[in-house]
Motif scaffolding. Structure first.
Motif: not given
Length: 146
Positions: A56, A58-61, A63
């Motif tokens: 990942s 750009n996934n903030s929630d 990894d």
């Protein structure tokens, strides 16, 4: 009538076949012998022969890292030797909340307040680690309901 030459040739062919089959068995068994820490969670074991294929960005929630590994399949459970290795690294498997998809093969592990979700696919698996406390709290709440 069989000649000694023909018997010798058949014996040689059977011996070669046995060697090839034994070698294939050792290669697939060696997958579950040597481990290293996962890219996204160093304290979680991953077979050394697994190859990182995607991670990942750009996934903030969450990894996540996807590993390719031949011989692994959604239709079969994780090998007991791998589950034992995960336990020996200090991780405990938790009951995953079943999704509407009955073929879902997701395992949830916890250790010292950290959560790792392992999703098995055909020829690969994905390790997902919540990035922030809110996501970890949500995962813990789902576990506590069971």
């Amino acid at each position: 009538m069989l000649s000694w030459r023909r018997v010798g040739l058949h014996s040689l062919l059977l011996l070669c076949l046995a060697i090839v089959l034994a070698g294939c068995g050792e290669a697939s068994g060696s997958v579950w012998i040597s481990y290293e820490g996962a890219v996204n969670e160093k304290s979680f074991p991953v077979p050394k022969v697994a190859n990182k294929s995607d991670q990942s960005e750009n996934n903030s929630d969450m990894d996540y890292v996807r590993y390719t590994l031949s011989g692994i399949s959604e239709s079969t459970s994780l090998p007991e030797v791998y589950l034992n290795e995960i336990k020996s690294w200090g991780w405990t498997e938790r009951q995953a909340k079943r999704s509407s998809n009955p073929s879902s093969n997701v395992h949830v592990f916890s250790k010292d307040g950290h959560i790792v979700q392992l999703a098995v696919h055909d020829g690969s698996f994905t390790l997902m680690v919540p990035r922030n406390e809110t996501t970890q709290t949500t995962v813990k709440s789902l576990e506590e309901e069971n």
